[in-house]
Structure formats: C-alpha cells, structure tokens
Design a protein around this motif. Sequence first.
Motif, short mmCIF file in Angstrom:
data_model
loop_
_atom_site.label_atom_id
_atom_site.label_comp_id
_atom_site.label_asym_id
_atom_site.label_seq_id
_atom_site.Cartn_x
_atom_site.Cartn_y
_atom_site.Cartn_z
N UNK A 21 0.82 -1.22 0.00
CA UNK A 21 0.00 0.00 0.00
C UNK A 21 0.86 1.27 0.00
N UNK A 22 2.14 1.15 -0.37
CA UNK A 22 3.01 2.32 -0.39
C UNK A 22 3.88 2.31 -1.63
N UNK A 23 4.44 3.46 -1.91
CA UNK A 23 5.40 3.59 -3.00
C UNK A 23 6.36 4.71 -2.64
N UNK A 24 7.52 4.71 -3.27
CA UNK A 24 8.52 5.74 -3.02
C UNK A 24 8.69 6.56 -4.29
N UNK A 25 8.72 7.87 -4.13
CA UNK A 25 8.93 8.78 -5.25
C UNK A 25 9.40 10.12 -4.71
N UNK A 26 10.00 10.90 -5.58
CA UNK A 26 10.45 12.22 -5.18
C UNK A 26 9.44 13.30 -5.51
N UNK A 64 3.97 14.08 -7.87
CA UNK A 64 5.29 13.47 -7.75
C UNK A 64 6.07 13.71 -9.03
N UNK A 65 7.37 13.43 -9.01
CA UNK A 65 8.14 13.39 -10.23
C UNK A 65 8.18 11.94 -10.68
N UNK A 66 7.73 11.69 -11.89
CA UNK A 66 7.64 10.33 -12.41
C UNK A 66 8.94 9.76 -12.92
#
Length: 161
Positions: A21-26, A64-66
């Motif tokens: 249920x999570x993701x990491x992104x800048x 987010x930045x993709x």
Amino acid sequence: MMLQRPLNTAEMASLDALTDASYAAGMNAGPGDTLADEARRMGTAYSDVEIDRVMPGYAAMACINGGWIAARREAWQKLYREYMARHDLTDAIFEHKSRVQWLISYAAAVAGLTRITVSPNWHCHFHYGVPDGVTRDGRTVLYRGWPVLWTHVQERFTGGS
C-alpha cells in the motif's frame, strides 16, 4: 537517467520496507506541489471545474516526479488499474508529455497508496532548479557530499550535454 552508485544497505532496507500500500517517489516542483499546480504548468483548454468533474479531488493531490518510482508488485498493480481507467480522459485533457506523471500521481492517490517521499539523494531531476544541498564534482551529482543514486537532466546543472 543515470545510476551513479550502488545502493547501500540502508537504502536497500528502505526499499524492502515498502508495503503493498506504499510507493517511493520524489517531489516534482518541491514541497506542497499539487496536481492543480502541474495542470497549470502543462496548460489545457479545460477549466478546473471540468477537470474535477472527471478527476474528483485532483486539485489538492500531491504531484510526484515520475522519473523515479519504486513499489512492490501489488502497489504497482493498484496504480496501474487506476491509471488505465483514466488514461483516455487524461489524454483528452492534456497534450503535454507530463500528463503521464500527472496521471501516475492521481492514480496513486485514488488507489489509496501512501507516498514515501525520497530525498534528492535518491533522485535528482533538476526540472525546477538545483535542490538545496545538491552540488557537483565534475559530472557526478552530489547531495550533501554523497553521490545521488539516480539523476537525469543533469546537463542543466553540470553544463554537459
């Protein structure tokens, strides 16, 4: 995109800690950047009300930045389902190439995924200037003196091509 160094043990552990249920992104343009901000930057003939009619709640959602995203398979599948359900709508609203990351941001939010925001140490893209703490040593991009993992568009910063 350039990988400048291997991940260290702590970085690997943070990826291992991602859940279904999570993701990491800048960040895209910085803290507080929203999909409404990105919609204005991309430009569209559609009004905010018209966009909200087909993409409810978009205005307050984080952008987010993709360029770099990490997630477990289940999280990717949730994001993909929401993305594909709205792909044609987004293509009708926006022509700008950043519509892809706009829709990824929206899809992740409506899928109920929690974003783990990574620092410029993970991903540095330079679309909105040089982030605080980022320097360079030749063509190596550093964050607080340590090579950034992934970087792109660094020619804007390093002067290279």
